[in-house]
Scaffold this active site. Structure first.
Site, PDB file in Angstrom:
ATOM      1  N   THR A  99       0.872  -1.176   0.000  1.00  9.81           N
ATOM      2  CA  THR A  99       0.000   0.000   0.000  1.00  9.81           C
ATOM      3  C   THR A  99       0.907   1.224   0.000  1.00  9.81           C
ATOM      4  OG1 THR A  99      -1.871   1.122   1.017  1.00  9.81           O
ATOM      5  CG2 THR A  99      -0.394  -0.029   2.529  1.00  9.81           C
ATOM      6  N   GLU A 100       0.612   2.158  -0.912  1.00  6.51           N
ATOM      7  CA  GLU A 100       1.614   3.170  -1.257  1.00  6.51           C
ATOM      8  C   GLU A 100       1.913   4.168  -0.144  1.00  6.51           C
ATOM      9  OE1 GLU A 100      -1.142   2.485  -3.011  1.00  6.51           O
ATOM     10  OE2 GLU A 100      -2.151   4.275  -3.772  1.00  6.51           O
TER      11      GLU A 100
END
Lengths: 236, 209
Positions: B39-40
């Site tokens: 997840t960025e």
């Protein structure tokens, strides 16, 4: 003797001036330095350019700073969020400027700014409306756009633990933009849950080395934005 | 749709899941395979949602929902997270779409309307940098308009970036010749899918004897 501990949060933000560019750490509420932002609202600086991934939620923290009319321009990737109404209203009525930057480009612009790199090429945004006005160059048969490094006068960030030299560690996904922002601002101001003496953080796990940090103020029990929003708090 | 996508993800893949239907893919990991979710906002090894009351405001995903971290997870800052994305280190990204064009152009961040607040997040970085881009979407809009089109009318997220599309009606590859039908949902005919697609579909090749 090096001691970056600042006794009061109002002292920590006292010299933020009108027209300053301020990077504020956080991705949504994770890592948002709510108490430092509230101190900045109390301090009164205006006409600020603020760099943050979002634009806050409810009427606390960054959203409260925007609502108070102190922010002339936002540089961010995602100015809409759950419970985000303050920015959209001002934006639609033309009272706040927006520079929309893809999230990875925003992170890299801050990193480059901190590293003394004035610009870099990236494939992100090529062929999209966000390429507009940017130089395009081909490397190895692929197109890239020129993006400029981003620096700031101040950074406001939240750490989990700091020592008095300014070495920092963070908590989980609250780290996000803070380490890069600490490198890109002339003055980096940290609120930390815990402050320890030098040696109180294992050098192997330091995330932000102390030379990037100017001031540390202890906020032992920081408020979570979502809890304030759920309680209907509106700051000030 | 989410379970169908999961079947196509190789064991050991590092995967970034977009918000919405793509998030559901994590519930359908086939037996014997392990995927690591990125997840960025700074977590590799994202786990499922926490039990009620056990979440932490500082452990969230890119959709700003509370998540967990699996054993073996790591946290990192934003520049490193986008080194993973932009440097081509993530194997697969699964995203939603407003429109996909037959050449693989993707529009998924803005309708371009005058009243819209533009917001892009990490979508342009993901499509520019991740090795494979899958789209999961309803075949048509709520009003019945095709989402698979000759050319996008909405602002692009990236040009010629989509590799494969999963809809409620079909699985479709983006190829140099256009939309190539790969699989059709049970009870659905080619004509039914073609009528609801805004560009020509190449039929599934008949098996050679």
């Amino acid at each position: 003797m090096i001691n970056k501990d600042v006794a009061s949060i109002s002292d920590a933000v006292a010299d933020i001036f009108d027209g300053a560019t301020v990077m504020i750490g956080g991705f949504g509420e994770a890592g948002s330095p709510v108490e430092l932002i509230h101190a900045l609202i109390d301090q009164g600086a205006k006409n600020l350019t603020v760099v943050n991934n979002n634009t806050g939620s409810g009427e606390v923290g960054l959203a409260a700073l925007i609502k108070a009319g102190r922010v002339a321009k936002m540089i961010c990737s995602y100015p809409r969020s759950m419970n985000s109404t303050v920015f959209p209203e001002l934006y639609k009525s033309g009272r706040i400027e927006l520079e929309l930057v893809p999230q990875g480009t925003l992170a890299e612009r801050i990193r480059a700014g901190g590293a003394g790199i004035p610009g870099f090429y990236t494939a992100t945004s090529v062929g999209t409306p966000l390429e507009e006005g940017k130089e395009r160059k081909t490397f190895g048969g692929r197109d890239y756009v020129l993006e400029l490094g981003l620096t700031a006068d101040f950074a406001l960030i939240k750490a989990h633990r700091a020592d008095t030299h300014g070495n920092l560690i963070y908590n989980k996904t609250a780290r996000n933009f803070a380490p890069a922002m600490a490198t890109a601002a002339k003055v980096t101001i940290v609120q930390t849950r815990e402050l320890v003496a030098p040696g109180g953080i294992d050098p192997e796990v330091v995330i932000t080395p102390g030379l990037f940090v100017n001031r540390v103020v202890t906020v032992a029990n920081p408020a979570h934005e979502s809890a304030l929003v759920a309680a209907g708090v509106s700051y000030p | 749709m989410a379970s169908r996508v999961a079947q196509d993800i190789p064991d050991g893949s590092y995967v970034n899941l977009g918000i919405g239907i793509p998030e559901l893919i994590a519930k359908f990991v086939p037996e014997g395979r392990e995927f690591i979710y990125h997840t960025e906002n700074g977590l590799l090894g994202m786990g499922p949602s926490p039990e009620p009351g056990e979440g932490e405001p500082e452990l969230i995903n890119a959709g700003k929902r509370q998540v967990t971290a699996i054993p073996g997870a790591s946290y990192f800052h934003h520049p490193d997270s986008f080194v993973m994305i932009r440097g081509g280190h993530i194997d697969l990204c699964v995203l939603g779409a407003l429109q996909v064009a037959q050449n693989g152009d993707l529009a998924n961040w803005s309708t371009g309307g005058p009243d819209a607040i533009p917001a892009v997040g990490g979508a342009m970085d993901l499509v520019a940098g991740v090795k494979s881009i899958f789209v999961v979407t309803q075949h048509c809009t709520k009003k019945g308009a095709p989402k698979l089109v000759e050319a996008c009318t909405f602002p692009l997220t990236g040009p010629a970036v989509v590799d494969r599309i999963y809809t409620d009606l079909a699985v479709i590859d983006v190829t140099p010749a256009g939309f190539q039908l790969v699989e059709i949902s049970p009870g659905v005919t080619f004509d039914y899918v073609q009528e609801r697609t805004g560009a020509p579909l190449l039929p599934i090749a008949s098996p050679t004897a």
